[in-house]
Design an enzyme around this catalytic site. Structure first.
Site, short mmCIF file in Angstrom:
data_model
loop_
_atom_site.label_atom_id
_atom_site.label_comp_id
_atom_site.label_asym_id
_atom_site.label_seq_id
_atom_site.Cartn_x
_atom_site.Cartn_y
_atom_site.Cartn_z
N ASP A 112 4.27 -0.13 2.57
CA ASP A 112 4.70 0.61 3.76
C ASP A 112 4.33 -0.21 5.00
OD1 ASP A 112 5.33 2.66 2.03
OD2 ASP A 112 3.92 4.11 2.88
N HIS A 151 2.28 -3.56 -3.70
CA HIS A 151 2.89 -3.55 -5.02
C HIS A 151 3.81 -4.77 -5.20
CE1 HIS A 151 2.10 0.88 -6.11
NE2 HIS A 151 1.44 0.65 -4.98
N SER A 166 -3.53 -4.38 7.79
CA SER A 166 -3.38 -5.82 7.80
C SER A 166 -1.94 -6.20 7.50
CB SER A 166 -4.35 -6.49 6.84
OG SER A 166 -4.45 -7.85 7.16
#
Length: 290
Positions: free
Chosen positions: A88, A153, A256
């Site tokens: 995201d 992911h 980050s």
């Protein structure tokens, strides 16, 4: 450059990040709850999609920050040729390695950062040889804000080849810093994860930042800290560590950036992507061309 970004040049980056880590792992009920409530309120965190939606049930701030999502909260793009968005966040920059805008850059390994800033693939990876695999390829830089899901992911199934912990600074990776600090992503502390896939090599770069107290991988646990020190290479060849498409591969402790690199001729970026485009894990990052 904002005054806050200018200040980060002189701040004791590693000391502040070490302090942030201690606070993030504190089990003191008042401390951890104050931190959680502050972040939820300030950044409008959506806890309804978290596996544990009750903000008081997290043992530490870090448990809250690296929270899992409910099953089905994110789903991979249904097209089997879609290379998936790894996290995201927002696109900081994306495009073709070695190109800036419409014209080929003088450095064929150039990765564009923002506002004219960039760096070489070799500088980012900490390895001139490994950089050759991505000349003329495709990259995408995804910024994770404090409100986002903080697990990263896999865009595609890969077999882990090696990781490289590259020491560096811990500048902020916010919009102003990215537009102001030269070679920011190639200067910050980071963990480079090299995978072999059925289309060739793929690199995932977990970039640390100011107050980011750690990077963890699913196969190795805590990779950062320690901060600083020499470059550390871990060879995983022959160990058969396969991470499937859409599976979790790593996580950050605080906001980050993750950078994904694909070789030349492999990926065509999704047409809607561009600087500051909001993205969700599992959406189409690119389409496989081979």
């Amino acid at each position: 450059m904002s005054p806050i970004t200018a200040l980060t040049y002189v701040l004791p980056h590693r000391f502040l990040s070490s302090l942030a880590r201690r606070l993030a792992y504190s089990t003191n009920p008042r401390t951890k709850q104050w931190l959680i409530d502050t972040v939820v309120r300030k950044f409008d965190v959506n806890l309804s999609e978290a596996l544990e939606p009750d903000a008081t049930r997290y043992a530490t701030f870090n448990h809250f920050f690296t929270r899992a999502l409910k099953p089905g909260a994110r789903e991979p793009d249904a097209d089997p040729r879609a290379l998936l968005m790894p996290a995201d966040g927002r696109i900081s920059e994306c495009g073709r390695i070695g190109f800036a805008g419409e014209a080929e850059h003088e450095d064929p390994g150039h990765v564009f950062q923002a506002k004219g800033h960039g760096f070489s693939t070799a500088e980012l990876l900490g390895d001139e040889r490994a950089a050759q695999d991505f000349i003329g390829g495709t990259f995408a830089t995804v910024y994770l804000s404090p409100r986002d899901y903080h697990r990263v992911h896999m865009p595609w199934t890969g077999t882990l080849r090696e990781t490289v912990h590259v020491p560096g600074r811990l500048f902020s990776v916010g919009v102003d810093a990215v537009g102001s600090v030269s070679k920011l992503f190639a200067r910050n502390e980071r963990v480079v994860c090299h995978f072999d896939t059925d289309f060739g090599p793929m690199a995932m770069v977990m970039v640390g930042a100011l107050l980011v107290s750690g990077v963890e991988t699913v196969w190795g646990g805590v990779e950062i800290p320690p901060y600083g020190g020499p470059i550390v290479v871990k060879d995983y060849r022959g160990q058969g560590i396969v991470v499937e498409r859409f599976a979790e591969m790593a996580r950050f402790n605080y906001g980050s950036t993750v950078i994904v690199l694909f070789p030349k001729g492999v990926a065509e970026l999704a047409s809607a992507l561009g600087p500051q485009a909001p993205v969700k894990l599992g959406e189409r990052l690119a389409t496989l061309k081979v």
